[in-house]
Scaffold this motif. Structure first.
Motif, PDB file in Angstrom:
ATOM      1  N   LEU A  26      12.661   0.516   9.192  1.00  0.00           N
ATOM      2  CA  LEU A  26      11.823   1.654   9.242  1.00  0.00           C
ATOM      3  C   LEU A  26      10.609   1.951   8.346  1.00  0.00           C
ATOM      4  O   LEU A  26       9.533   1.971   8.314  1.00  0.00           O
ATOM      5  CB  LEU A  26      13.125   2.636   9.505  1.00  0.00           C
ATOM      6  N   MET A  27      11.084   1.758   6.917  1.00  0.00           N
ATOM      7  CA  MET A  27      10.412   2.117   6.149  1.00  0.00           C
ATOM      8  C   MET A  27       9.048   1.204   5.619  1.00  0.00           C
ATOM      9  O   MET A  27       8.152   1.582   5.391  1.00  0.00           O
ATOM     10  CB  MET A  27      11.025   2.182   4.434  1.00  0.00           C
ATOM     11  N   ARG A  28       9.198  -0.213   5.853  1.00  0.00           N
ATOM     12  CA  ARG A  28       8.462  -0.838   5.760  1.00  0.00           C
ATOM     13  C   ARG A  28       7.264  -0.895   7.689  1.00  0.00           C
ATOM     14  O   ARG A  28       5.649  -0.563   6.987  1.00  0.00           O
ATOM     15  CB  ARG A  28       8.690  -2.659   6.160  1.00  0.00           C
ATOM     16  N   ASP A  29       7.423   0.166   7.830  1.00  0.00           N
ATOM     17  CA  ASP A  29       6.766   0.221   8.769  1.00  0.00           C
ATOM     18  C   ASP A  29       6.204   1.541   8.959  1.00  0.00           C
ATOM     19  O   ASP A  29       4.893   1.615   9.139  1.00  0.00           O
ATOM     20  CB  ASP A  29       7.370   0.215  10.713  1.00  0.00           C
ATOM     21  N   THR A  30       6.867   2.254   8.675  1.00  0.00           N
ATOM     22  CA  THR A  30       6.379   3.960   7.971  1.00  0.00           C
ATOM     23  C   THR A  30       5.194   3.670   7.081  1.00  0.00           C
ATOM     24  O   THR A  30       4.335   4.357   7.249  1.00  0.00           O
ATOM     25  CB  THR A  30       7.458   4.934   8.042  1.00  0.00           C
ATOM     26  N   VAL A  31       5.889   2.728   5.988  1.00  0.00           N
ATOM     27  CA  VAL A  31       4.724   2.632   5.347  1.00  0.00           C
ATOM     28  C   VAL A  31       3.198   2.296   5.802  1.00  0.00           C
ATOM     29  O   VAL A  31       2.321   2.566   5.353  1.00  0.00           O
ATOM     30  CB  VAL A  31       4.998   1.804   3.860  1.00  0.00           C
ATOM     31  N   LYS A  32       3.297   0.888   6.404  1.00  0.00           N
ATOM     32  CA  LYS A  32       1.741   0.719   6.653  1.00  0.00           C
ATOM     33  C   LYS A  32       1.200   1.632   7.961  1.00  0.00           C
ATOM     34  O   LYS A  32       0.040   1.984   8.111  1.00  0.00           O
ATOM     35  CB  LYS A  32       3.010  -1.265   7.827  1.00  0.00           C
ATOM     36  N   ARG A  33       2.070   2.413   8.462  1.00  0.00           N
ATOM     37  CA  ARG A  33       1.599   3.524   9.282  1.00  0.00           C
ATOM     38  C   ARG A  33       0.753   4.740   8.610  1.00  0.00           C
ATOM     39  O   ARG A  33      -0.471   4.832   8.521  1.00  0.00           O
ATOM     40  CB  ARG A  33       2.673   3.912   9.894  1.00  0.00           C
ATOM     41  N   LEU A  34       1.825   4.680   7.373  1.00  0.00           N
ATOM     42  CA  LEU A  34       0.605   5.777   6.321  1.00  0.00           C
ATOM     43  C   LEU A  34      -0.011   5.468   5.910  1.00  0.00           C
ATOM     44  O   LEU A  34      -1.198   6.144   5.130  1.00  0.00           O
ATOM     45  CB  LEU A  34       2.081   6.341   5.599  1.00  0.00           C
ATOM     46  N   GLU A  35       0.184   3.585   5.460  1.00  0.00           N
ATOM     47  CA  GLU A  35      -1.792   3.328   4.706  1.00  0.00           C
ATOM     48  C   GLU A  35      -2.572   3.287   5.542  1.00  0.00           C
ATOM     49  O   GLU A  35      -3.653   3.396   5.047  1.00  0.00           O
ATOM     50  CB  GLU A  35      -1.006   2.053   3.796  1.00  0.00           C
ATOM     51  N   CYS A  36      -2.413   2.682   6.840  1.00  0.00           N
ATOM     52  CA  CYS A  36      -3.542   3.542   8.182  1.00  0.00           C
ATOM     53  C   CYS A  36      -3.647   4.821   7.872  1.00  0.00           C
ATOM     54  O   CYS A  36      -5.207   5.236   7.835  1.00  0.00           O
ATOM     55  CB  CYS A  36      -3.431   3.189   8.988  1.00  0.00           C
ATOM     56  N   TRP A  37      -2.738   5.907   7.887  1.00  0.00           N
ATOM     57  CA  TRP A  37      -3.737   7.016   7.892  1.00  0.00           C
ATOM     58  C   TRP A  37      -4.043   7.617   6.299  1.00  0.00           C
ATOM     59  O   TRP A  37      -4.624   8.348   6.778  1.00  0.00           O
ATOM     60  CB  TRP A  37      -2.509   8.733   7.691  1.00  0.00           C
ATOM     61  N   VAL A  38      -3.684   7.384   5.256  1.00  0.00           N
ATOM     62  CA  VAL A  38      -4.513   7.661   3.817  1.00  0.00           C
ATOM     63  C   VAL A  38      -6.122   7.080   4.084  1.00  0.00           C
ATOM     64  O   VAL A  38      -7.025   8.043   3.542  1.00  0.00           O
ATOM     65  CB  VAL A  38      -3.918   6.531   2.569  1.00  0.00           C
ATOM     66  N   ALA A  39      -6.013   5.626   4.748  1.00  0.00           N
ATOM     67  CA  ALA A  39      -8.146   5.607   5.127  1.00  0.00           C
ATOM     68  C   ALA A  39      -8.138   6.496   6.059  1.00  0.00           C
ATOM     69  O   ALA A  39      -9.652   5.658   5.858  1.00  0.00           O
ATOM     70  CB  ALA A  39      -7.007   4.506   5.381  1.00  0.00           C
ATOM     71  N   ASN A  40      -7.620   6.870   6.752  1.00  0.00           N
ATOM     72  CA  ASN A  40      -8.088   8.059   8.155  1.00  0.00           C
ATOM     73  C   ASN A  40      -6.886   9.286   8.284  1.00  0.00           C
ATOM     74  O   ASN A  40      -6.778   9.175   9.250  1.00  0.00           O
ATOM     75  CB  ASN A  40      -8.961   7.042   9.173  1.00  0.00           C
ATOM     76  N   PRO A  41      -6.860   9.773   7.245  1.00  0.00           N
ATOM     77  CA  PRO A  41      -6.613  11.127   7.526  1.00  0.00           C
ATOM     78  C   PRO A  41      -6.690  11.835   8.851  1.00  0.00           C
ATOM     79  O   PRO A  41      -5.986  12.461   9.106  1.00  0.00           O
ATOM     80  CB  PRO A  41      -6.049  11.804   6.164  1.00  0.00           C
ATOM     81  N   GLN A  42      -8.013  11.949   8.979  1.00  0.00           N
ATOM     82  CA  GLN A  42      -8.025  13.170  10.461  1.00  0.00           C
ATOM     83  C   GLN A  42      -7.368  12.572  12.048  1.00  0.00           C
ATOM     84  O   GLN A  42      -6.993  13.101  12.564  1.00  0.00           O
ATOM     85  CB  GLN A  42      -9.498  13.262  10.579  1.00  0.00           C
ATOM     86  N   GLN A  43      -6.993  10.739  11.376  1.00  0.00           N
ATOM     87  CA  GLN A  43      -7.001  10.155  12.468  1.00  0.00           C
ATOM     88  C   GLN A  43      -4.101  10.902  12.639  1.00  0.00           C
ATOM     89  O   GLN A  43      -3.906  10.854  12.026  1.00  0.00           O
ATOM     90  CB  GLN A  43      -7.014   8.578  12.860  1.00  0.00           C
ATOM     91  N   LYS A  44      -4.664  10.620  14.186  1.00  0.00           N
ATOM     92  CA  LYS A  44      -3.144  11.553  14.851  1.00  0.00           C
ATOM     93  C   LYS A  44      -2.362  10.749  13.661  1.00  0.00           C
ATOM     94  O   LYS A  44      -2.508   9.312  14.047  1.00  0.00           O
ATOM     95  CB  LYS A  44      -2.845  11.921  16.151  1.00  0.00           C
ATOM     96  N   LEU A  45      -1.434  10.842  13.395  1.00  0.00           N
ATOM     97  CA  LEU A  45       0.124   9.813  12.999  1.00  0.00           C
ATOM     98  C   LEU A  45       0.624   8.718  13.613  1.00  0.00           C
ATOM     99  O   LEU A  45       0.432   7.331  14.226  1.00  0.00           O
ATOM    100  CB  LEU A  45       1.245  10.322  11.923  1.00  0.00           C
ATOM    101  N   LYS A  46       1.054   9.658  15.338  1.00  0.00           N
ATOM    102  CA  LYS A  46       1.262   8.749  16.389  1.00  0.00           C
ATOM    103  C   LYS A  46       0.343   8.526  17.004  1.00  0.00           C
ATOM    104  O   LYS A  46       0.485   6.856  18.169  1.00  0.00           O
ATOM    105  CB  LYS A  46       2.213  10.307  17.652  1.00  0.00           C
TER     106      LYS A  46
END
Length: 463
Positions: free
Chosen positions: A435-455
């Motif tokens: 779960l943490m690995r998936d979450t970190v990967k998702r957040l890395e994408c978010w940091v690169a594009n914070p305007q995009q919704k996390l979901k």
């Protein structure tokens, strides 16, 4: 007597005691001191101002009020032997010794027991005064020798079951020290009620003094500012009398548990979430980070999906409390910094966040929303390791060498998730690691594009 000369005490406990004085009840005043020498300039200036200073409060709408606080009527000068603290703490007129030393200042492990391995605890076991334990041991030894009158030891920090856990840590310290006489005296002659404290209080900036001077004509060198919201809930278990705090709005209760759980999990954990996330996308202040839609959604999802089910049923309206908290964080006039709120993450994860992770799993659910918080902290500390944070990070229990070593390993996230001090029994759970690995990967994408919704990012990664 209060130990801990930070802004929070002056905006919170000192305000309540000031309101008592204003009401005509002058039976209780404050003597203020510090364990370490990092507040000497503040204490010196307070002494020049006879303990008085101006408190500025501001509403979310920008209305500012100013009040001269008069409850600190003795300023205790610092020296390496904490001479003034010992003398005041042993004085029979001192009926309550309160303290704010931050969450990390209690040196507790993931089982909430005293960790005797820490260098500061080891030093105090040999007679030094680096911690609240060594400080109180020296103060109460003198009190016992001189008069042996009871005293209440009042914890005012954001620590779950703060009175109980401090007391257990203190008694464990005395046992390790081999001081049987003081151990027995503390057991019989002190009380440690649990409390819950709340008021957002940023570190004062030079602009505060300028506004105070413009509004009041007072050239205060050490003003303090905070939000207009304030709350103090205390279990009514004092051993040697107490101020009539209920007459100035303090809630005296049989158990603070519902209030402290709501505050620690909803307010404190969300606050850290917003600070870590905001820092990662280059923001400076809590209010601007809260108004970032994706960050606000992280905090809202965490509380709504995982915390409220964990705390229900509750005597509090948890949905309303969540909304009030987020509104407070968004106050554009407070200018609380991400740096201040981001501090002490190594104590906040086990204290504020891991209980919700565990309870969500126990309900048969996956704590996806809560996992965002430690994942943010992992990415935050990765930035720290690389020297890429925009500010210095403060953490009372940080072992810098060990943290750098972790990030230099083949799988830093696995080491992070495997830390029992942070995640207790979840450290052995492969599902939590994934779960943490998936979450970190998702957040890395978010940091690169914070305007995009996390979901949306999660759906894209899954696809």
């Amino acid at each position: 007597m209060h130990i801990g000369a930070g802004s929070f005490h002056r905006a919170h406990q000192a305000w309540y005691l000031h309101r008592l004085l204003v009401s005509g009840d002058s039976r209780c005043t404050i003597a203020l001191g510090n364990i370490r020498n990092d507040a000497n300039s503040l204490l010196d200036q307070l002494a020049l101002q006879r303990g008085q200073y101006v408190l500025e409060t501001v509403t979310p709408e920008g209305k500012r009020d100013y009040e001269t606080i008069t409850s600190i009527q003795k300023v205790l000068p610092w020296d390496a032997e904490i001479t003034a603290l010992v003398a005041q703490g042993a004085d029979p007129s001192t009926q309550v010794i309160s303290f704010t030393v931050t969450e990390g200042g209690y040196y507790l492990d993931n089982q909430h027991q005293l960790d005797p391995r820490h260098v500061d605890i080891q030093a105090d076991l040999k007679g030094d005064v680096r911690t609240i334990y060594g400080t109180l041991a020296r103060i109460l030894t003198q009190r016992m020798v001189l008069n042996a009158k009871p005293v209440t030891l009042l914890n005012c920090d954001n620590l779950r079951h703060n009175g109980e856990r401090f007391r257990n840590g203190f008694l464990s310290f005395l046992k390790l020290k081999g001081d049987d006489s003081l151990f027995n005296w503390v057991e019989k002659h002190t009380a440690s009620p649990n409390t819950m404290v709340d008021r957002i209080t940023p570190r004062p900036t030079p602009e505060v003094a300028a506004r105070v001077n413009a509004a009041t004509g007072i050239g205060d060198k050490v003003p303090v500012m905070g939000e207009d919201f304030i709350q103090w809930v205390i279990e009514d278990g004092f051993i040697a009398g107490r101020p009539a705090l209920e007459s100035v709005g303090v809630e005296m209760v049989e158990s603070v548990l519902p209030w402290e759980e709501a505050k620690i999990r909803i307010l404190n954990a969300s606050h850290s979430c917003i600070a870590w996330a905001g820092t990662l996308i280059g923001q400076t202040y809590i209010d601007e980070s809260t108004h970032q839609d994706s960050i606000r959604q992280m905090a809202w999802d965490y509380v709504t999906e995982d915390v409220i089910p964990s705390l229900s049923p509750s005597p509090l309206d948890l949905n309303k409390y969540r909304d009030v908290v987020l509104a407070r964080f968004g106050n554009p006039y407070i200018k609380d910094t991400n740096q201040r709120v981001a501090a002490d993450g190594l104590s906040k994860i086990p204290g504020f966040i891991t209980p919700t992770l565990m309870e969500t799993y126990q309900r048969g659910q996956i704590p996806r929303a809560t996992a965002v918080l430690p994942a943010l902290f992992f990415l935050f500390m990765q930035r720290w390791h690389r020297g890429e944070l925009p500010y210095s990070y403060e953490d009372g229990v940080l072992d810098a060498a060990a943290m750098h070593s972790m990030f230099e390993s083949a799988d830093p996230l696995h080491q992070f998730v495997s830390d029992k001090a942070l995640f207790s029994s979840l450290a052995d759970n492969p599902d939590f690691y994934q779960l943490m690995r998936d979450t970190v990967k998702r957040l890395e994408c978010w940091v690169a594009n914070p305007q995009q919704k996390l979901k949306a990012q999660a759906e894209a990664l899954t696809a």
